[in-house]
Design a protein around this motif. Structure first.
Motif, mmCIF file in Angstrom:
data_model
loop_
_atom_site.group_PDB
_atom_site.id
_atom_site.type_symbol
_atom_site.label_atom_id
_atom_site.label_comp_id
_atom_site.label_asym_id
_atom_site.label_seq_id
_atom_site.Cartn_x
_atom_site.Cartn_y
_atom_site.Cartn_z
ATOM 1 N N GLY A 62 0.838 -1.191 0.000
ATOM 2 C CA GLY A 62 0.000 0.000 0.000
ATOM 3 C C GLY A 62 0.871 1.238 0.000
ATOM 4 N N PHE A 63 0.445 2.250 0.744
ATOM 5 C CA PHE A 63 1.157 3.522 0.746
ATOM 6 C C PHE A 63 1.245 4.102 2.146
ATOM 7 C CE2 PHE A 63 -0.259 3.082 -3.574
ATOM 8 C CZ PHE A 63 0.781 3.624 -4.321
ATOM 9 N N ASP A 64 2.318 4.845 2.386
ATOM 10 C CA ASP A 64 2.417 5.733 3.532
ATOM 11 C C ASP A 64 1.949 7.091 3.012
ATOM 12 O OD1 ASP A 64 3.556 3.728 5.097
ATOM 13 O OD2 ASP A 64 5.587 4.297 4.533
ATOM 14 N N PHE A 65 1.200 7.818 3.833
ATOM 15 C CA PHE A 65 0.611 9.081 3.387
ATOM 16 C C PHE A 65 0.756 10.135 4.464
ATOM 17 C CE2 PHE A 65 -3.267 11.812 3.226
ATOM 18 C CZ PHE A 65 -2.952 12.490 2.052
ATOM 19 N N THR A 66 1.158 11.312 4.056
ATOM 20 C CA THR A 66 1.137 12.488 4.917
ATOM 21 C C THR A 66 0.329 13.549 4.196
ATOM 22 O OG1 THR A 66 3.291 11.981 5.876
ATOM 23 C CG2 THR A 66 2.524 14.246 6.072
ATOM 24 N N GLY A 67 -0.753 13.960 4.822
ATOM 25 C CA GLY A 67 -1.623 14.963 4.227
ATOM 26 C C GLY A 67 -2.662 15.398 5.236
ATOM 27 N N SER A 68 -3.554 16.258 4.812
ATOM 28 C CA SER A 68 -4.559 16.818 5.714
ATOM 29 C C SER A 68 -5.591 15.766 6.111
ATOM 30 C CB SER A 68 -5.270 17.996 5.040
ATOM 31 O OG SER A 68 -6.140 17.528 4.026
ATOM 32 N N GLU A 69 -6.262 16.027 7.209
ATOM 33 C CA GLU A 69 -7.346 15.142 7.652
ATOM 34 C C GLU A 69 -8.446 15.057 6.591
ATOM 35 O OE1 GLU A 69 -7.609 13.085 10.327
ATOM 36 O OE2 GLU A 69 -5.510 13.617 10.614
ATOM 37 N N ASN A 70 -8.651 16.146 5.839
ATOM 38 C CA ASN A 70 -9.685 16.150 4.794
ATOM 39 C C ASN A 70 -9.330 15.247 3.622
ATOM 40 O OD1 ASN A 70 -11.287 17.973 6.206
ATOM 41 N ND2 ASN A 70 -10.261 19.734 5.297
ATOM 42 N N SER A 80 4.361 7.494 -0.158
ATOM 43 C CA SER A 80 5.493 6.602 -0.377
ATOM 44 C C SER A 80 4.928 5.197 -0.551
ATOM 45 C CB SER A 80 6.441 6.591 0.825
ATOM 46 O OG SER A 80 7.005 7.845 1.045
ATOM 47 N N LEU A 81 5.417 4.485 -1.538
ATOM 48 C CA LEU A 81 4.988 3.106 -1.735
ATOM 49 C C LEU A 81 5.493 2.264 -0.577
ATOM 50 C CD1 LEU A 81 3.627 1.024 -3.641
ATOM 51 C CD2 LEU A 81 5.887 0.656 -4.638
ATOM 52 N N ARG A 82 4.613 1.457 -0.020
ATOM 53 C CA ARG A 82 4.958 0.537 1.059
ATOM 54 C C ARG A 82 4.975 -0.874 0.475
ATOM 55 N NH1 ARG A 82 4.637 -0.252 6.637
ATOM 56 N NH2 ARG A 82 4.441 1.975 6.971
ATOM 57 N N MET A 83 6.031 -1.611 0.756
ATOM 58 C CA MET A 83 6.129 -2.982 0.267
ATOM 59 C C MET A 83 6.134 -3.931 1.458
ATOM 60 S SD MET A 83 8.993 -2.269 -2.642
ATOM 61 C CE MET A 83 9.899 -1.165 -1.604
ATOM 62 N N HIS A 84 5.696 -5.162 1.231
ATOM 63 C CA HIS A 84 5.809 -6.128 2.315
ATOM 64 C C HIS A 84 6.554 -7.346 1.845
ATOM 65 C CE1 HIS A 84 1.675 -8.194 1.468
ATOM 66 N NE2 HIS A 84 1.738 -7.218 0.621
ATOM 67 N N PRO A 85 7.442 -7.916 2.624
ATOM 68 C CA PRO A 85 7.878 -7.355 3.909
ATOM 69 C C PRO A 85 8.726 -6.125 3.659
ATOM 70 C CG PRO A 85 9.265 -9.202 3.355
ATOM 71 C CD PRO A 85 8.209 -9.113 2.279
ATOM 72 N N LYS A 104 -1.032 4.017 5.685
ATOM 73 C CA LYS A 104 -0.514 4.362 7.006
ATOM 74 C C LYS A 104 0.043 5.784 6.988
ATOM 75 C CE LYS A 104 0.488 -0.375 8.101
ATOM 76 N NZ LYS A 104 -0.515 -0.756 9.000
ATOM 77 N N PRO A 105 -0.050 6.478 8.104
ATOM 78 C CA PRO A 105 0.550 7.810 8.166
ATOM 79 C C PRO A 105 2.064 7.712 8.157
ATOM 80 C CG PRO A 105 -0.349 7.198 10.298
ATOM 81 C CD PRO A 105 -0.711 6.105 9.337
ATOM 82 N N GLY A 106 2.701 8.713 7.569
ATOM 83 C CA GLY A 106 4.137 8.755 7.721
ATOM 84 C C GLY A 106 4.985 8.909 6.490
ATOM 85 N N ALA A 107 4.442 9.246 5.340
ATOM 86 C CA ALA A 107 5.320 9.516 4.195
ATOM 87 C C ALA A 107 6.176 10.711 4.567
ATOM 88 C CB ALA A 107 4.508 9.809 2.943
ATOM 89 N N GLY A 108 7.460 10.586 4.408
ATOM 90 C CA GLY A 108 8.290 11.712 4.781
ATOM 91 C C GLY A 108 9.773 11.469 4.644
ATOM 92 N N LEU A 123 8.584 19.334 0.032
ATOM 93 C CA LEU A 123 7.162 19.312 -0.319
ATOM 94 C C LEU A 123 6.294 19.334 0.932
ATOM 95 C CD1 LEU A 123 7.325 16.665 -3.174
ATOM 96 C CD2 LEU A 123 6.993 19.117 -3.422
ATOM 97 N N LEU A 124 6.664 18.518 1.915
ATOM 98 C CA LEU A 124 5.906 18.490 3.163
ATOM 99 C C LEU A 124 5.914 19.853 3.844
ATOM 100 C CD1 LEU A 124 7.051 15.009 4.463
ATOM 101 C CD2 LEU A 124 4.748 15.636 3.719
ATOM 102 N N ALA A 125 7.058 20.519 3.827
ATOM 103 C CA ALA A 125 7.172 21.845 4.437
ATOM 104 C C ALA A 125 6.240 22.851 3.757
ATOM 105 C CB ALA A 125 8.614 22.335 4.381
ATOM 106 N N ALA A 126 5.958 22.633 2.477
ATOM 107 C CA ALA A 126 5.066 23.517 1.729
ATOM 108 C C ALA A 126 3.602 23.084 1.841
ATOM 109 C CB ALA A 126 5.489 23.561 0.261
ATOM 110 N N GLY A 127 3.327 22.013 2.612
ATOM 111 C CA GLY A 127 1.957 21.559 2.798
ATOM 112 C C GLY A 127 1.437 20.649 1.704
ATOM 113 N N VAL A 128 2.319 20.148 0.847
ATOM 114 C CA VAL A 128 1.908 19.265 -0.245
ATOM 115 C C VAL A 128 1.685 17.856 0.301
ATOM 116 C CG1 VAL A 128 2.607 18.263 -2.458
ATOM 117 C CG2 VAL A 128 3.192 20.631 -1.917
ATOM 118 N N PRO A 129 0.533 17.228 0.029
ATOM 119 C CA PRO A 129 0.338 15.844 0.453
ATOM 120 C C PRO A 129 1.371 14.940 -0.228
ATOM 121 C CG PRO A 129 -1.721 16.823 -0.316
ATOM 122 C CD PRO A 129 -0.627 17.768 -0.668
#
Length: 105
Positions: free
Chosen positions: A5-13, A55-60, A35-39, A46-52
């Motif tokens: 799946g993906f790690d994501f950092t962005g707004s609650e909306n 990150s691709l998450r792989m398992h394992p 999951k939260p935590g792309a960074g 980008l994060l500092a500028a508020g851009v969502p």
């Protein structure tokens, strides 16, 4: 390794919409984790500028066993896993590009 799946950092909306895409990926590619935590370092400006950010998450998630080491060579890549990771990235990219409005910040 196959996509999880993906790690994501962005707004609650943005989270509800992201969960919908993740559910779609979960049904079709077993890649529905969100999951939260792309960074990673390359995303920090980008994060500092508020851009969502995603990150691709792989398992394992033992990607860093090889990342930036002498063992980081193409022979470690399973073609089927690469195809599934590419498909997950393509679906997420298309879904984001197809939105009528940008993802909420």
């Amino acid at each position: 390794y196959p996509p999880a799946g993906f790690d994501f950092t962005g707004s609650e909306n943005a989270w509800p919409w992201m969960r919908g895409v993740a559910a779609y990926l979960g049904e079709r590619l077993d890649a529905g984790a969100l999951k939260p935590g792309a960074g990673a370092a390359d995303l920090m400006p980008l994060l500092a500028a508020g851009v969502p950010c995603l990150s691709l998450r792989m398992h394992p998630n033992n990607y860093f066993w090889f990342h930036h080491t002498a063992a980081d060579t193409v022979d470690k890549v399973a073609p089927a896993d690469l195809q599934r990771c590419t498909a997950a990235l393509a679906v997420m990219t298309f879904a984001l590009a197809d939105r009528e409005t940008p993802l909420p910040r």
